[in-house]
Design an enzyme around this catalytic site. Sequence first.
Site, short mmCIF file in Angstrom:
data_model
loop_
_atom_site.label_atom_id
_atom_site.label_comp_id
_atom_site.label_asym_id
_atom_site.label_seq_id
_atom_site.Cartn_x
_atom_site.Cartn_y
_atom_site.Cartn_z
N HIS A 68 -42.33 15.40 -6.95
CA HIS A 68 -42.50 14.45 -5.84
C HIS A 68 -42.46 15.18 -4.49
CE1 HIS A 68 -42.14 10.99 -3.28
NE2 HIS A 68 -41.12 11.58 -2.71
N GLU A 79 -55.59 12.49 -19.68
CA GLU A 79 -54.29 13.11 -19.43
C GLU A 79 -53.59 13.45 -20.73
OE1 GLU A 79 -52.28 11.19 -15.84
OE2 GLU A 79 -52.99 9.45 -16.95
N ASP A 118 -50.51 15.75 -15.96
CA ASP A 118 -50.02 15.32 -17.26
C ASP A 118 -50.70 16.07 -18.40
OD1 ASP A 118 -47.93 13.44 -16.91
OD2 ASP A 118 -49.38 12.06 -16.04
N CYS A 160 -58.37 14.81 -10.80
CA CYS A 160 -57.51 14.34 -9.71
C CYS A 160 -56.09 14.90 -9.82
CB CYS A 160 -57.48 12.82 -9.66
SG CYS A 160 -56.85 12.09 -11.16
C1 PEP Z 1 -52.11 13.66 -13.30
O1 PEP Z 1 -51.38 13.44 -14.27
O2 PEP Z 1 -52.75 14.71 -13.15
C2 PEP Z 1 -52.26 12.65 -12.23
C3 PEP Z 1 -53.15 12.80 -11.28
O3 PEP Z 1 -51.41 11.61 -12.23
P1 PEP Z 1 -49.86 11.65 -11.76
O4 PEP Z 1 -49.61 12.96 -11.09
O5 PEP Z 1 -49.71 10.49 -10.85
O6 PEP Z 1 -49.18 11.48 -13.08
MG MG Z 2 -50.66 11.43 -14.64
#
Ligand code: PEP
Ligand code: MG
Length: 575
Positions: free
Chosen positions: A191, A433, A457, A504
């Site tokens: 975070h 993911e 993930d 992403c």
């Molecule tokens: C990811 O898992 O790469 C993602 C973009 O989602 P988050 O980081 O919100 O789990």
């Molecule tokens: Mg994720």
Amino acid sequence: MSQDIQGIAASDGIGIAPVYLLTPPDLSYQKRQIDDPTQEYQRVKQAFADSIADLQQIKENAKERLSDKELDVFDAHITILSDPEMLGQIRNEINDLRVNAEEAVSKVTGNFANMLAAMRDNKYMQERATDVRDIAQRTLSHLLGKELPNLAAITEPVIMVAHELTPSDTSQMDPRLIKGIVTDTGGRTSHAAIMSRTLRIPAVVGTNVITEQVRNGQRMVVDGLSGHVIVDPSNTEINAYRQKAAGYSEQSAEWAQLVDAPSVSKDGKRFHITANIGTPDDVNDVIKQGAEGIGLFRSEFLYMGSDHLPTEDEQFEAYRRVIVNMQGKWVVVRTLDIGGDKPLPFLPLPREMNPFLGYRAIRICLDHPEIFKPQLRALIRASQYGPLSIMFPMIATVQELRKAKRIFNDCKEELQAKQPGIGDDIRLGMMIEIPLAAVNAEKMAREVDFFSIGTNDLIQYSFAADRGSDAVSYLYQPLNPAFLNLVRHIILAGHKYDIPVAMCGEMAGDKWALPLLMGMDLDNYSMSSSGVLRTRSMMKHLDTTECRHVVNDAITNCSTSQEVKSLVRNSLNIK
Ligand code: PEP
Ligand code: MG
């Protein structure tokens, strides 16, 4: 002598300022018998008055940054502190039992909090229990003469040093005054790391030792470009870092020229660079940084920042705002990705041994149409205001995907009964993911309009390495040749079925990964706004044919991430 501590470079830039050490104080006390109840009660009244003064100050400082609703929490705390019923009970406790103020405050506030928490059918009162506990901490800190961390009251530039930073810590900070962030824990996807990139604050995370090594007020340099933290730097070191910072701003100014430019490679191949956001307020920065759209709106922040399940209308308003402010550029909203490490205060979830492998994201939504449907309906309604795509997180199987699509179609049909055609232009995609979904990408591709690879993930599940654990952070290896092979497989599968493939996760903004991803023909790169211009500038100097050779070479001939990094460095002259 200065001290150089190495951590993980988490957000670009260089910060130089005194340390603000965020340490939760020890509020333990001895229960004592007292002789003078009047004097003891006076101490309580003083501590309450001091707490009210604190809260008024915090509220005043936060006024410009927080919404009226967010500021209400401070008023709620002041109201509790002004409640004669609670003070009366504390006075009785002191008079009757002759206990010290600390014990009386703890006991009475504890009883109040427990009573409120027990009101199971009244969520509002249950939440007030947390408020009572918060103010109890504040009052105790005054009684014990210990300062509570108060991030909203910071008025001078500082470097925030903490064991870890929670979303509530970062919501209190004024980003203009935080010149750097350094934490003991975390990796590039924690975070603190993601927030510091969003807020454009230089950051180094995962140092393991920083909170043990520094004191409040010590001078510090944070180099978010290299991951170095210098404690008590000499004047020569400070000058060297000032120069480095100046070089970095010069480079940033050069990147700023590319705000309106398209994202193209040296040989003219067109790609797209979009931004990841958490709240509608982030859109300003997305536009300023020249992103071509929003590739990931993490919608759970709307839920986490609220004390109740956001209604369909509240969500509609948030999505509409984002879409309108993006002025025709595309917006991809991810449906609720909650559970696991992201609990919701108003949704009781089972405690699990392995929350990341547990009841989260689409798994919860498919089970709870009363949560999922209002979100989908809000999105369908908002789609009238501009181009919108929706993607489902954490899809493991085709059945889950079909079920999610069925619920979406039900919502659309319901709304179309009143408004024909609404939502027909929405593109539906899925995040990849979970390794099985990646392996099964060809079957998945037939079911959706686009893929978005969530590498944060996908890496943690592929390497079986918790993304929040420092001990296994060495396994965060986006450049591992086997992982690159998996990514290439997903992209090839998407293209075979003519759907665009986006990424992403944090890998999309990684400078070492960029040429490899371009060589695999990844279509869209979605990242923190702060990385958009740097990536566009780098893309301009890369030739896709060369990139293709390098990535094929990496997957075929390299065995480790280090080998891949050297190959990229040497073949493409990347520094
Ligand atoms: C990811 O898992 O790469 C993602 C973009 O989602 P988050 O980081 O919100 O789990
Ligand atoms: Mg994720």
